[in-house]
Motif scaffolding. Structure first.
Motif, PDB file in Angstrom:
ATOM      1  N   VAL A  72       0.843  -1.200   0.000  1.00 12.50           N
ATOM      2  CA  VAL A  72       0.000   0.000   0.000  1.00 12.50           C
ATOM      3  C   VAL A  72       0.875   1.246   0.000  1.00 12.50           C
ATOM      4  O   VAL A  72       0.655   2.190  -0.765  1.00 12.50           O
ATOM      5  N   VAL A  73       1.896   1.266   0.849  1.00 11.30           N
ATOM      6  CA  VAL A  73       2.782   2.428   0.914  1.00 11.30           C
ATOM      7  C   VAL A  73       3.547   2.592  -0.396  1.00 11.30           C
ATOM      8  O   VAL A  73       3.729   3.704  -0.888  1.00 11.30           O
ATOM      9  N   ALA A  74       3.985   1.470  -0.984  1.00 10.03           N
ATOM     10  CA  ALA A  74       4.747   1.541  -2.231  1.00 10.03           C
ATOM     11  C   ALA A  74       3.906   2.075  -3.384  1.00 10.03           C
ATOM     12  O   ALA A  74       4.433   2.696  -4.306  1.00 10.03           O
ATOM     13  N   HIS A  75       2.612   1.846  -3.362  1.00  9.56           N
ATOM     14  CA  HIS A  75       1.727   2.272  -4.447  1.00  9.56           C
ATOM     15  C   HIS A  75       0.798   3.396  -4.004  1.00  9.56           C
ATOM     16  O   HIS A  75      -0.314   3.523  -4.516  1.00  9.56           O
ATOM     17  N   LEU A  76       1.260   4.211  -3.087  1.00  9.09           N
ATOM     18  CA  LEU A  76       0.439   5.290  -2.548  1.00  9.09           C
ATOM     19  C   LEU A  76       0.000   6.283  -3.632  1.00  9.09           C
ATOM     20  O   LEU A  76      -1.144   6.743  -3.622  1.00  9.09           O
ATOM     21  N   ALA A  77       0.860   6.553  -4.582  1.00 10.26           N
ATOM     22  CA  ALA A  77       0.497   7.488  -5.665  1.00 10.26           C
ATOM     23  C   ALA A  77      -0.651   6.917  -6.489  1.00 10.26           C
ATOM     24  O   ALA A  77      -1.596   7.636  -6.850  1.00 10.26           O
ATOM     25  N   LEU A  78      -0.595   5.640  -6.797  1.00 10.39           N
ATOM     26  CA  LEU A  78      -1.675   4.993  -7.563  1.00 10.39           C
ATOM     27  C   LEU A  78      -2.971   4.983  -6.759  1.00 10.39           C
ATOM     28  O   LEU A  78      -4.054   5.199  -7.311  1.00 10.39           O
ATOM     29  N   ILE A  79      -2.867   4.758  -5.456  1.00 12.34           N
ATOM     30  CA  ILE A  79      -4.058   4.753  -4.609  1.00 12.34           C
ATOM     31  C   ILE A  79      -4.671   6.150  -4.547  1.00 12.34           C
ATOM     32  O   ILE A  79      -5.894   6.301  -4.581  1.00 12.34           O
ATOM     33  N   ARG A  80      -3.823   7.180  -4.470  1.00 15.27           N
ATOM     34  CA  ARG A  80      -4.349   8.552  -4.507  1.00 15.27           C
ATOM     35  C   ARG A  80      -5.072   8.820  -5.816  1.00 15.27           C
ATOM     36  O   ARG A  80      -6.123   9.452  -5.833  1.00 15.27           O
ATOM     37  N   GLU A  81      -4.493   8.342  -6.910  1.00 12.43           N
ATOM     38  CA  GLU A  81      -5.061   8.578  -8.239  1.00 12.43           C
ATOM     39  C   GLU A  81      -6.377   7.824  -8.434  1.00 12.43           C
ATOM     40  O   GLU A  81      -7.326   8.346  -9.008  1.00 12.43           O
ATOM     41  N   GLN A  82      -6.442   6.595  -7.959  1.00 11.83           N
ATOM     42  CA  GLN A  82      -7.611   5.742  -8.179  1.00 11.83           C
ATOM     43  C   GLN A  82      -8.423   5.508  -6.905  1.00 11.83           C
ATOM     44  O   GLN A  82      -9.241   4.594  -6.840  1.00 11.83           O
ATOM     45  N   GLY A  83      -8.207   6.324  -5.881  1.00 11.48           N
ATOM     46  CA  GLY A  83      -8.837   6.120  -4.580  1.00 11.48           C
ATOM     47  C   GLY A  83     -10.345   6.105  -4.605  1.00 11.48           C
ATOM     48  O   GLY A  83     -10.986   5.258  -3.975  1.00 11.48           O
ATOM     49  N   VAL A  84     -10.946   7.037  -5.348  1.00 15.65           N
ATOM     50  CA  VAL A  84     -12.408   7.105  -5.401  1.00 15.65           C
ATOM     51  C   VAL A  84     -12.965   5.846  -6.066  1.00 15.65           C
ATOM     52  O   VAL A  84     -13.925   5.240  -5.572  1.00 15.65           O
ATOM     53  N   ALA A  85     -12.349   5.434  -7.160  1.00 17.63           N
ATOM     54  CA  ALA A  85     -12.809   4.218  -7.850  1.00 17.63           C
ATOM     55  C   ALA A  85     -12.658   2.995  -6.939  1.00 17.63           C
ATOM     56  O   ALA A  85     -13.542   2.124  -6.908  1.00 17.63           O
ATOM     57  N   LEU A  86     -11.555   2.913  -6.205  1.00 20.15           N
ATOM     58  CA  LEU A  86     -11.356   1.798  -5.275  1.00 20.15           C
ATOM     59  C   LEU A  86     -12.410   1.809  -4.175  1.00 20.15           C
ATOM     60  O   LEU A  86     -12.977   0.759  -3.836  1.00 20.15           O
ATOM     61  N   ALA A  87     -12.686   2.976  -3.614  1.00 17.63           N
ATOM     62  CA  ALA A  87     -13.684   3.076  -2.546  1.00 17.63           C
ATOM     63  C   ALA A  87     -15.066   2.676  -3.042  1.00 17.63           C
ATOM     64  O   ALA A  87     -15.798   1.948  -2.362  1.00 17.63           O
ATOM     65  N   VAL A  88     -15.426   3.132  -4.243  1.00 21.44           N
ATOM     66  CA  VAL A  88     -16.724   2.773  -4.816  1.00 21.44           C
ATOM     67  C   VAL A  88     -16.785   1.263  -5.068  1.00 21.44           C
ATOM     68  O   VAL A  88     -17.790   0.610  -4.754  1.00 21.44           O
ATOM     69  N   ALA A  89     -15.720   0.706  -5.633  1.00 19.75           N
ATOM     70  CA  ALA A  89     -15.702  -0.738  -5.911  1.00 19.75           C
ATOM     71  C   ALA A  89     -15.824  -1.551  -4.628  1.00 19.75           C
ATOM     72  O   ALA A  89     -16.577  -2.534  -4.567  1.00 19.75           O
ATOM     73  N   ILE A  90     -15.132  -1.141  -3.573  1.00 21.72           N
ATOM     74  CA  ILE A  90     -15.207  -1.858  -2.304  1.00 21.72           C
ATOM     75  C   ILE A  90     -16.605  -1.740  -1.701  1.00 21.72           C
ATOM     76  O   ILE A  90     -17.175  -2.732  -1.232  1.00 21.72           O
ATOM     77  N   ALA A  91     -17.174  -0.537  -1.723  1.00 19.46           N
ATOM     78  CA  ALA A  91     -18.514  -0.331  -1.153  1.00 19.46           C
ATOM     79  C   ALA A  91     -19.565  -1.128  -1.917  1.00 19.46           C
ATOM     80  O   ALA A  91     -20.401  -1.814  -1.314  1.00 19.46           O
ATOM     81  N   VAL A  92     -19.530  -1.053  -3.251  1.00 20.73           N
ATOM     82  CA  VAL A  92     -20.526  -1.767  -4.064  1.00 20.73           C
ATOM     83  C   VAL A  92     -20.383  -3.273  -3.896  1.00 20.73           C
ATOM     84  O   VAL A  92     -21.384  -3.992  -3.727  1.00 20.73           O
ATOM     85  N   SER A  93     -19.155  -3.781  -3.905  1.00 26.58           N
ATOM     86  CA  SER A  93     -18.976  -5.228  -3.756  1.00 26.58           C
ATOM     87  C   SER A  93     -19.409  -5.708  -2.374  1.00 26.58           C
ATOM     88  O   SER A  93     -19.951  -6.804  -2.240  1.00 26.58           O
ATOM     89  N   THR A  94     -19.198  -4.891  -1.353  1.00 32.25           N
ATOM     90  CA  THR A  94     -19.640  -5.262  -0.005  1.00 32.25           C
ATOM     91  C   THR A  94     -21.159  -5.336   0.068  1.00 32.25           C
ATOM     92  O   THR A  94     -21.723  -6.306   0.594  1.00 32.25           O
ATOM     93  N   VAL A  95     -21.824  -4.322  -0.465  1.00 29.45           N
ATOM     94  CA  VAL A  95     -23.296  -4.310  -0.461  1.00 29.45           C
ATOM     95  C   VAL A  95     -23.834  -5.487  -1.265  1.00 29.45           C
ATOM     96  O   VAL A  95     -24.785  -6.173  -0.840  1.00 29.45           O
ATOM     97  N   LEU A  96     -23.234  -5.755  -2.430  1.00 40.01           N
ATOM     98  CA  LEU A  96     -23.682  -6.894  -3.242  1.00 40.01           C
ATOM     99  C   LEU A  96     -23.473  -8.219  -2.515  1.00 40.01           C
ATOM    100  O   LEU A  96     -24.339  -9.105  -2.568  1.00 40.01           O
ATOM    101  N   ALA A  97     -22.342  -8.372  -1.855  1.00 38.83           N
ATOM    102  CA  ALA A  97     -22.080  -9.619  -1.134  1.00 38.83           C
ATOM    103  C   ALA A  97     -23.101  -9.831  -0.017  1.00 38.83           C
ATOM    104  O   ALA A  97     -23.605 -10.952   0.172  1.00 38.83           O
ATOM    105  N   ILE A  98     -23.428  -8.773   0.715  1.00 36.56           N
ATOM    106  CA  ILE A  98     -24.425  -8.882   1.783  1.00 36.56           C
ATOM    107  C   ILE A  98     -25.800  -9.202   1.202  1.00 36.56           C
ATOM    108  O   ILE A  98     -26.521 -10.076   1.708  1.00 36.56           O
ATOM    109  N   ALA A  99     -26.165  -8.522   0.115  1.00 30.39           N
ATOM    110  CA  ALA A  99     -27.474  -8.756  -0.501  1.00 30.39           C
ATOM    111  C   ALA A  99     -27.578 -10.168  -1.063  1.00 30.39           C
ATOM    112  O   ALA A  99     -28.591 -10.850  -0.864  1.00 30.39           O
ATOM    113  N   ILE A 100     -26.542 -10.630  -1.730  1.00 30.58           N
ATOM    114  CA  ILE A 100     -26.571 -11.985  -2.293  1.00 30.58           C
ATOM    115  C   ILE A 100     -26.607 -13.018  -1.175  1.00 30.58           C
ATOM    116  O   ILE A 100     -27.328 -14.023  -1.269  1.00 30.58           O
ATOM    117  N   GLY A 101     -25.882 -12.774  -0.099  1.00 29.50           N
ATOM    118  CA  GLY A 101     -25.937 -13.681   1.055  1.00 29.50           C
ATOM    119  C   GLY A 101     -27.333 -13.770   1.636  1.00 29.50           C
ATOM    120  O   GLY A 101     -27.816 -14.847   1.987  1.00 29.50           O
TER     121      GLY A 101
END
Length: 127
Positions: A72-101
């Protein structure tokens, strides 16, 4: 302790070999763990041989997260650049996993005729 570690690593190796030889879409260590659980169920003495090693690994499991933290520390620049997309992907996948369960739980409860969610604990279904 070394024989127990050798046993665990042999199961991991067996899983890797089986996965690659059969072209299975399952990671080798996962298949090795399944084989190890099956072997422990068939031979309880095996469990006593690997228990100290397994407990030692579990006690120090937090050390396995150090490489992830370094990544994570080594790729901090990439995380800053793609942070919003990562957060959305994590949130959506979590909600989908709970709903499918929840949907799978409802499907299984209809299939088995169980309507009481507490019946799972007691082993009795309200029919």
């Amino acid at each position: 302790m070394i024989p127990g570690l050798a046993i665990i690593l042999c199961f991991q190796l067996a899983g890797e070999v089986a996965t690659r030889a059969l072209g299975l879409p399952v990671p080798g260590p996962v298949l090795g763990m399944i084989l190890m659980v099956a072997a422990c169920a068939m031979r309880p003495r095996l469990t006593t041989r690997i228990r100290p090693v397994a407990e030692g690994l579990l006690a120090n499991l937090s050390l396995f997260f150090v490489p992830a933290g370094v990544g994570v520390v080594a790729h901090l620049a990439l995380i800053r650049e793609q942070g919003v997309a990562l957060a959305v992907a994590i949130a959506v996948s979590t909600v989908l996993a709970i709903a499918i369960g929840a949907l799978v739980f409802q499907w299984v409860s209809r299939l088995t005729g169980t309507t009481d969610p507490n019946a799972v604990k007691s082993g009795k279904g309200a029919r």
